[in-house]
Design a protein around this motif. Structure first.
Motif, short mmCIF file in Angstrom:
data_model
loop_
_atom_site.label_atom_id
_atom_site.label_comp_id
_atom_site.label_asym_id
_atom_site.label_seq_id
_atom_site.Cartn_x
_atom_site.Cartn_y
_atom_site.Cartn_z
N PRO A 50 7.82 16.26 29.44
CA PRO A 50 8.53 14.79 29.69
C PRO A 50 7.47 14.05 28.68
O PRO A 50 8.38 13.00 28.08
N LEU A 51 6.58 14.11 28.23
CA LEU A 51 5.84 13.29 27.38
C LEU A 51 6.45 13.30 25.88
O LEU A 51 6.75 12.53 25.14
N ALA A 52 6.82 14.65 25.65
CA ALA A 52 7.55 14.85 24.37
C ALA A 52 9.12 14.14 24.35
O ALA A 52 9.44 13.72 23.25
N GLY A 53 9.62 14.29 25.49
CA GLY A 53 11.03 13.83 25.76
C GLY A 53 10.82 12.22 25.56
O GLY A 53 11.82 11.64 25.12
N LEU A 54 9.74 11.63 25.97
CA LEU A 54 9.63 10.18 26.09
C LEU A 54 9.50 9.80 24.64
O LEU A 54 10.18 8.88 24.17
N VAL A 55 8.96 10.55 23.82
CA VAL A 55 8.66 10.41 22.29
C VAL A 55 10.26 10.41 21.58
O VAL A 55 10.61 9.56 20.58
N VAL A 56 10.98 11.45 21.83
CA VAL A 56 12.16 11.58 21.43
C VAL A 56 13.04 10.76 21.82
O VAL A 56 13.91 10.01 21.00
N GLY A 57 13.21 10.20 23.04
CA GLY A 57 13.66 9.20 23.64
C GLY A 57 13.43 7.77 22.96
O GLY A 57 14.45 7.05 22.61
N LEU A 58 12.32 7.57 22.57
CA LEU A 58 11.84 6.25 21.99
C LEU A 58 12.47 6.33 20.57
O LEU A 58 13.04 5.32 20.13
N ALA A 59 12.43 7.62 19.83
CA ALA A 59 13.12 7.44 18.65
C ALA A 59 14.49 7.35 18.54
O ALA A 59 15.00 6.62 17.66
N ALA A 60 15.15 7.90 19.56
CA ALA A 60 16.65 7.58 19.84
C ALA A 60 16.94 6.27 19.98
O ALA A 60 18.03 5.64 19.48
N ALA A 61 16.18 5.51 20.76
CA ALA A 61 16.36 4.32 21.23
C ALA A 61 16.09 3.26 20.12
O ALA A 61 16.87 2.40 19.76
N ALA A 62 15.20 3.64 19.17
CA ALA A 62 14.84 2.91 17.99
C ALA A 62 16.00 2.72 16.96
O ALA A 62 16.49 1.88 16.37
N ALA A 63 16.58 4.14 16.89
CA ALA A 63 17.78 4.39 15.86
C ALA A 63 18.75 3.46 16.21
O ALA A 63 19.35 2.91 15.73
N GLY A 64 19.18 3.55 17.68
CA GLY A 64 20.20 2.99 18.14
C GLY A 64 20.04 1.34 17.94
O GLY A 64 20.87 0.65 17.54
N GLY A 65 18.76 0.86 18.26
CA GLY A 65 18.54 -0.75 18.32
C GLY A 65 18.76 -1.27 16.85
O GLY A 65 19.01 -1.99 16.67
N LEU A 66 18.43 -0.24 15.96
CA LEU A 66 18.15 -0.78 14.53
C LEU A 66 19.63 -1.21 13.87
O LEU A 66 20.00 -1.85 13.24
N LEU A 67 20.51 -0.01 14.41
CA LEU A 67 21.81 -0.10 13.92
C LEU A 67 22.53 -1.18 14.78
O LEU A 67 23.46 -2.05 13.92
N LEU A 68 22.40 -1.55 15.94
CA LEU A 68 22.86 -2.71 16.62
C LEU A 68 22.22 -3.87 15.79
O LEU A 68 23.13 -4.98 15.61
#
Length: 273
Positions: A50-68
């Motif tokens: 889940p810690l690896a998933g947290l890192v992946v999720g944060l990267a996904a959220a950052a990408a979406g947030g930057l585009l918004l």
């Protein structure tokens, strides 16, 4: 006596580090070298999944947030938030989902189904399953990013889905789940995680999901995220049980399918709210 205690502490620390290396080295493309490939390292790696998933999720959220923030709109933000986890995992989980769909959909005996899953090509069941899973993830994140709550709810959803999806891998590695083959990643991690540590990690992930939901949308968000996490895990466990009955155990492909099933279910439940 003190020397023995110090030695045990160092051994535990090394095992923890090896577990983290195993988790990030096998579940992401991050430049982390797996230094041990044994049951102890696999157990630590699956507990740290889940810690690896947290890192992946944060990267996904950052990408979406930057585009918004750049004015691209919620649809492109959703596409980016789905694409980033695929890139950070080399598409292995998506490939596992497709292969598992082909194997289960073939209707053949377990041995033949496993051979189908091991082939490098993708069949019609895999294509259809992959298509609808990705469409569901993009549509769900589009709804979250485009909601009146703003980008924070989409980001919280992406992070929650990432962590819960890898928690599904932790639970799929518990002691009662056998491997379908004597080799491969499935055999390396199957049955390595004791029940009690798995429950502790589950509670921690659920608490984190509640915190993310509360930060994004108050008490309702906390409950909604916990519900989404539980239903995502239930969907993943349903698929896992089906694979164990049908194939005789788990493989690396099954782990990928379990992960993608959990992630998709979490996002769909969050969007439905």
């Amino acid at each position: 006596m003190r020397a023995v205690s110090t030695s045990r502490t160092r051994t535990r620390a090394r095992t923890s580090v090896d577990g983290l290396r195993f988790a990030f080295g096998t579940l992401t493309v991050l430049p982390v070298r797996v230094t041990r490939w044994d049951r102890a390292a696999a157990r630590g790696g699956m507990l740290a999944a889940p810690l690896a998933g947290l890192v992946v999720g944060l990267a996904a959220a950052a990408a979406g947030g930057l585009l918004l923030a750049a004015g691209a709109g919620p649809l492109l933000a959703a596409v980016a938030a789905v694409a980033v986890p695929a890139v950070l995992t080399r598409g292995l989980h998506l490939d596992g989902l497709a292969d598992t769909a082909d194997g289960l959909g073939s209707g053949k005996p377990a041995g033949d189904a496993l051979r189908i899953m091991k082939q490098s090509d993708i069949g019609p069941f895999g294509v259809i399953t992959l298509l609808f899973a990705l469409l569901a993830q993009v549509a769900a994140l589009y709804g979250l990013y485009g909601a009146e709550r703003g980008w924070a709810y989409g980001a919280a959803g992406a992070v929650t889905a990432g962590a819960v999806a890898r928690l599904a891998l932790t639970l799929a590695s518990r002691a009662s789940v056998p491997a379908a083959r004597p080799e491969g990643l499935g055999a390396a991690v199957a049955g390595t995680v004791p029940v009690r540590p798995a429950l502790v990690v589950t509670v921690l992930v659920l608490a984190g999901a509640a915190g993310l939901g509360a930060a994004a949308d108050g008490p309702w968000g906390a409950g909604h995220h916990v519900l989404a996490a539980l239903l995502g895990l239930a969907a993943a466990q349903g698929l896992l049980a089906r694979c164990v009955r049908r194939l005789g155990g788990v493989t690396g492909d099954v782990f990928g399918a379990v992960e993608e099933t959990a992630a998709t279910a979490v996002l769909v439940v969050l969007a439905a709210g």
